[in-house]
Design a protein around this motif. Structure first.
Motif, PDB file in Angstrom:
ATOM      1  N   PRO A  71      -5.804 -15.280   4.720  1.00 29.37           N
ATOM      2  CA  PRO A  71      -5.010 -16.331   4.072  1.00 29.37           C
ATOM      3  C   PRO A  71      -5.172 -16.366   2.550  1.00 29.37           C
ATOM      4  CG  PRO A  71      -6.100 -17.176   6.035  1.00 29.37           C
ATOM      5  CD  PRO A  71      -6.688 -15.826   5.771  1.00 29.37           C
ATOM      6  N   GLU A  72      -6.253 -15.781   2.026  1.00 26.20           N
ATOM      7  CA  GLU A  72      -6.476 -15.774   0.583  1.00 26.20           C
ATOM      8  C   GLU A  72      -5.795 -14.595  -0.118  1.00 26.20           C
ATOM      9  OE1 GLU A  72     -10.591 -16.183  -0.529  1.00 26.20           O
ATOM     10  OE2 GLU A  72     -11.073 -17.163   1.379  1.00 26.20           O
ATOM     11  N   LEU A  73      -5.290 -13.644   0.658  1.00 24.32           N
ATOM     12  CA  LEU A  73      -4.695 -12.445   0.084  1.00 24.32           C
ATOM     13  C   LEU A  73      -3.192 -12.625  -0.097  1.00 24.32           C
ATOM     14  CD1 LEU A  73      -6.534  -9.719   2.215  1.00 24.32           C
ATOM     15  CD2 LEU A  73      -7.221 -10.702   0.018  1.00 24.32           C
ATOM     16  N   ASP A  74      -2.665 -11.951  -1.107  1.00 23.26           N
ATOM     17  CA  ASP A  74      -1.231 -12.031  -1.354  1.00 23.26           C
ATOM     18  C   ASP A  74      -0.439 -11.206  -0.353  1.00 23.26           C
ATOM     19  OD1 ASP A  74      -0.894 -13.521  -4.094  1.00 23.26           O
ATOM     20  OD2 ASP A  74      -2.609 -12.189  -4.325  1.00 23.26           O
ATOM     21  N   LEU A  75      -0.984 -10.061   0.033  1.00 22.36           N
ATOM     22  CA  LEU A  75      -0.266  -9.221   0.987  1.00 22.36           C
ATOM     23  C   LEU A  75      -1.180  -8.151   1.553  1.00 22.36           C
ATOM     24  CD1 LEU A  75       1.989  -6.587  -0.769  1.00 22.36           C
ATOM     25  CD2 LEU A  75       0.628  -8.155  -2.090  1.00 22.36           C
ATOM     26  N   VAL A  76      -0.701  -7.537   2.612  1.00 23.83           N
ATOM     27  CA  VAL A  76      -1.345  -6.394   3.240  1.00 23.83           C
ATOM     28  C   VAL A  76      -0.369  -5.229   3.186  1.00 23.83           C
ATOM     29  CG1 VAL A  76      -2.260  -5.434   5.396  1.00 23.83           C
ATOM     30  CG2 VAL A  76      -2.746  -7.814   4.779  1.00 23.83           C
ATOM     31  N   LEU A  77      -0.842  -4.091   2.703  1.00 21.32           N
ATOM     32  CA  LEU A  77      -0.071  -2.854   2.775  1.00 21.32           C
ATOM     33  C   LEU A  77      -0.761  -1.949   3.798  1.00 21.32           C
ATOM     34  CD1 LEU A  77       0.669  -2.131  -1.003  1.00 21.32           C
ATOM     35  CD2 LEU A  77       2.040  -3.435   0.643  1.00 21.32           C
ATOM     36  N   THR A  78       0.030  -1.203   4.538  1.00 16.85           N
ATOM     37  CA  THR A  78      -0.551  -0.335   5.557  1.00 16.85           C
ATOM     38  C   THR A  78      -0.022   1.085   5.410  1.00 16.85           C
ATOM     39  OG1 THR A  78       1.152  -0.664   7.255  1.00 16.85           O
ATOM     40  CG2 THR A  78      -0.632  -2.285   7.150  1.00 16.85           C
ATOM     41  N   TYR A  79      -0.842   2.019   5.829  1.00 22.04           N
ATOM     42  CA  TYR A  79      -0.572   3.452   5.829  1.00 22.04           C
ATOM     43  C   TYR A  79       0.529   3.818   6.819  1.00 22.04           C
ATOM     44  CZ  TYR A  79      -2.879   8.161   6.843  1.00 22.04           C
ATOM     45  OH  TYR A  79      -3.239   9.461   7.059  1.00 22.04           O
ATOM     46  N   GLY A  80       0.835   2.924   7.733  1.00 24.08           N
ATOM     47  CA  GLY A  80       1.859   3.158   8.738  1.00 24.08           C
ATOM     48  C   GLY A  80       1.794   2.079   9.792  1.00 24.08           C
ATOM     49  N   GLY A  81       2.455   2.323  10.903  1.00 21.39           N
ATOM     50  CA  GLY A  81       2.354   1.412  12.027  1.00 21.39           C
ATOM     51  C   GLY A  81       3.628   0.694  12.390  1.00 21.39           C
ATOM     52  N   GLY A  82       4.571   0.573  11.449  1.00 22.89           N
ATOM     53  CA  GLY A  82       5.861   0.015  11.773  1.00 22.89           C
ATOM     54  C   GLY A  82       5.825  -1.418  12.271  1.00 22.89           C
ATOM     55  N   PRO A  83       6.878  -1.836  13.009  1.00 23.55           N
ATOM     56  CA  PRO A  83       6.989  -3.239  13.447  1.00 23.55           C
ATOM     57  C   PRO A  83       5.793  -3.776  14.213  1.00 23.55           C
ATOM     58  CG  PRO A  83       9.065  -2.072  13.774  1.00 23.55           C
ATOM     59  CD  PRO A  83       8.067  -1.034  13.354  1.00 23.55           C
ATOM     60  N   PRO A  84       5.136  -3.003  15.100  1.00 21.42           N
ATOM     61  CA  PRO A  84       3.985  -3.590  15.809  1.00 21.42           C
ATOM     62  C   PRO A  84       2.858  -4.013  14.871  1.00 21.42           C
ATOM     63  CG  PRO A  84       4.738  -1.608  16.937  1.00 21.42           C
ATOM     64  CD  PRO A  84       5.451  -1.650  15.622  1.00 21.42           C
ATOM     65  N   VAL A  85       2.595  -3.227  13.848  1.00 22.14           N
ATOM     66  CA  VAL A  85       1.518  -3.556  12.916  1.00 22.14           C
ATOM     67  C   VAL A  85       1.908  -4.748  12.046  1.00 22.14           C
ATOM     68  CG1 VAL A  85       0.352  -2.716  10.831  1.00 22.14           C
ATOM     69  CG2 VAL A  85       0.368  -1.321  12.890  1.00 22.14           C
ATOM     70  N   VAL A  86       3.141  -4.787  11.575  1.00 19.34           N
ATOM     71  CA  VAL A  86       3.596  -5.923  10.770  1.00 19.34           C
ATOM     72  C   VAL A  86       3.457  -7.218  11.577  1.00 19.34           C
ATOM     73  CG1 VAL A  86       5.591  -6.994   9.656  1.00 19.34           C
ATOM     74  CG2 VAL A  86       5.155  -4.543   9.357  1.00 19.34           C
ATOM     75  N   ALA A  87       3.938  -7.215  12.816  1.00 20.23           N
ATOM     76  CA  ALA A  87       3.861  -8.415  13.653  1.00 20.23           C
ATOM     77  C   ALA A  87       2.412  -8.829  13.902  1.00 20.23           C
ATOM     78  CB  ALA A  87       4.576  -8.164  14.980  1.00 20.23           C
ATOM     79  N   ALA A  88       1.545  -7.857  14.130  1.00 21.97           N
ATOM     80  CA  ALA A  88       0.139  -8.181  14.397  1.00 21.97           C
ATOM     81  C   ALA A  88      -0.530  -8.789  13.175  1.00 21.97           C
ATOM     82  CB  ALA A  88      -0.600  -6.931  14.849  1.00 21.97           C
ATOM     83  N   TYR A  89      -0.331  -8.188  12.013  1.00 22.21           N
ATOM     84  CA  TYR A  89      -0.973  -8.720  10.802  1.00 22.21           C
ATOM     85  C   TYR A  89      -0.454 -10.115  10.463  1.00 22.21           C
ATOM     86  CZ  TYR A  89      -4.320  -5.478   8.830  1.00 22.21           C
ATOM     87  OH  TYR A  89      -5.458  -4.757   8.597  1.00 22.21           O
ATOM     88  N   GLU A  90       0.842 -10.309  10.568  1.00 18.67           N
ATOM     89  CA  GLU A  90       1.379 -11.631  10.262  1.00 18.67           C
ATOM     90  C   GLU A  90       0.932 -12.647  11.309  1.00 18.67           C
ATOM     91  OE1 GLU A  90       5.562 -11.013   9.571  1.00 18.67           O
ATOM     92  OE2 GLU A  90       5.182 -10.070   7.608  1.00 18.67           O
ATOM     93  N   GLY A  91       0.724 -12.169  12.540  1.00 21.07           N
ATOM     94  CA  GLY A  91       0.180 -13.049  13.569  1.00 21.07           C
ATOM     95  C   GLY A  91      -1.247 -13.487  13.267  1.00 21.07           C
ATOM     96  N   PHE A  92      -1.991 -12.647  12.557  1.00 19.28           N
ATOM     97  CA  PHE A  92      -3.354 -12.995  12.163  1.00 19.28           C
ATOM     98  C   PHE A  92      -3.398 -13.836  10.893  1.00 19.28           C
ATOM     99  CE2 PHE A  92      -5.012  -9.303  14.760  1.00 19.28           C
ATOM    100  CZ  PHE A  92      -5.830 -10.081  15.569  1.00 19.28           C
TER     101      PHE A  92
END
Length: 365
Positions: A138-159
């Motif tokens: 919650p203190e971070l502005d954003l997360v960038l990832t090396y890959g993973g597509g929609p499943p990773v985006v949904a998981a990170y935003e879920g956290f």
């Protein structure tokens, strides 16, 4: 000039460090867009004894001792930067860096986590409700990832991540390109990858099984950790292959095999750096099947796809030099057109500038 403090595994060495090519391609391109990066890497895992590039002119590299005191010292330097990046997998004091950098960054600076192994990180967070990253998201502005597509985006935003954006691997055509074949790397099929717990079974299924099915063909294995006594007689193991030899490695075999790690294959949308390096060298690439592949290469025209070792063996047995060359050339055209670090750098440049503007607007308000 806008500044980035980037805390990662290593920029100077690819030794047990698959993210090196990714870091180099992005940071080099960002330098041409007005960003000045200081990359902080620990002196750990013998990487400094296996450097494969000299300190570059497009970034400052700070190598620090792998001690808690040294980590605390470099954390303090984050206060100088406009953007503070904590990458996954530094390997030394990761939790200390994560929490310390969020506190050390200026109020108007962008704080972000850059995950170069999102499936593994997310698995750890699911298993641990008090995982340090779950607390800090919650203190971070954003997360960038090396890959993973929609499943990773949904998981990170879920956290609880405010934003999660995949920035995929790509090609630096100045670094990875066709070169003359080198007899050191001659083979019918070549595979390059370190022996890792979450890839070993797939290497046995896709590479070693294929070799056992084609005893008359030549197979080449590069990477650390493999024991020659465990390999079929027609597999030649050559150990670590430095990045300076990757073009020759990829361009000297009839075909090159890509094998995703277990978690990345299950998640999808996770092409390894090897995919782009091989395509950039004009190699005929055979890859294991995974969801999202068509976003990068078209099956049977720009890449060959296999679901197990039997299919790999069938692809190798049927492959003629002419067809291998045609697939390699088509793959290279596609990657050059759509998947270079110039394109990824433009993406990251826009992301970071938007985040900086938003952060500064909030700090003024």
């Amino acid at each position: 000039m806008t500044t980035i403090a980037f805390y990662g595994s290593s920029l100077l060495s690819s030794y047990w460090n698959g993210a090196a090519t990714y870091y180099r391609g992005l940071i080099r391109d960002l330098a041409g867009r007005g960003w000045r990066t200081t990359f902080y890497e620990p002196d750990a895992f013998d990487r400094q004894q296996h450097r494969d590039i000299d300190p570059p002119d497009w970034a400052e590299v700070r190598v620090y001792p792998a001690t808690e005191a040294a980590a605390a010292s470099v954390i303090a330097e984050a206060a100088r930067a406009d953007v503070v990046v904590k990458a996954s997998g530094v390997g030394v004091f990761d939790d200390l860096l994560l929490s310390g950098l969020a506190r050390a960054a200026r109020p108007d600076a962008v704080r972000l986590f850059w995950d170069v192994d999102a499936p593994a990180t997310l698995s750890e967070m699911r298993a641990s409700p008090d995982h340090p990253l779950r607390r800090i998201l919650p203190e971070l502005d954003l997360v960038l990832t090396y890959g993973g597509g929609p499943p990773v985006v949904a998981a990170y935003e879920g956290f609880g991540a405010h934003r999660c954006i995949p920035v995929y691997n790509a090609l630096d055509p100045d670094t990875h390109h066709p070169v003359p074949a080198d007899p050191r790397f001659a083979a019918d099929l070549a595979f390059l990858g370190n022996r890792l717990p979450d890839r070993e079974a797939r290497v046995r299924d896709f590479f070693l099984d294929a070799a056992a099915r084609l005893p008359e063909r030549r197979f080449l294995l590069g990477g650390n950790g493999w024991e020659p006594r465990d390999l079929p007689a027609n597999v030649r193991h050559i150990g670590h292959v430095p990045t300076r030899d990757h073009n020759a490695f990829n361009g000297s075999a009839t075909a090159v095999l890509n094998i995703a790690r277990d978690s990345m294959a299950a998640t999808g949308w996770s092409p390894a750096t090897r995919v782009f390096e091989a395509a950039g060298a004009g190699a005929c690439l055979i890859t294991d099947a995974w969801t999202g592949l068509e976003m990068f290469l078209k099956a049977d025209e720009e890449v060959l796809v296999a679901r197990d070792g039997a299919e790999v063996a069938a692809q190798v047995a049927a492959l003629t030099p002419g067809r291998a060359r045609a697939i390699g050339e088509a793959g290279r055209r596609r990657i050059l057109a759509e998947h270079t670090y110039a394109r990824r750098g433009a993406q990251v440049d826009a992301i970071l500038r938007d985040a900086l503007a938003a952060r500064r607007a909030r700090s003024v308000a």
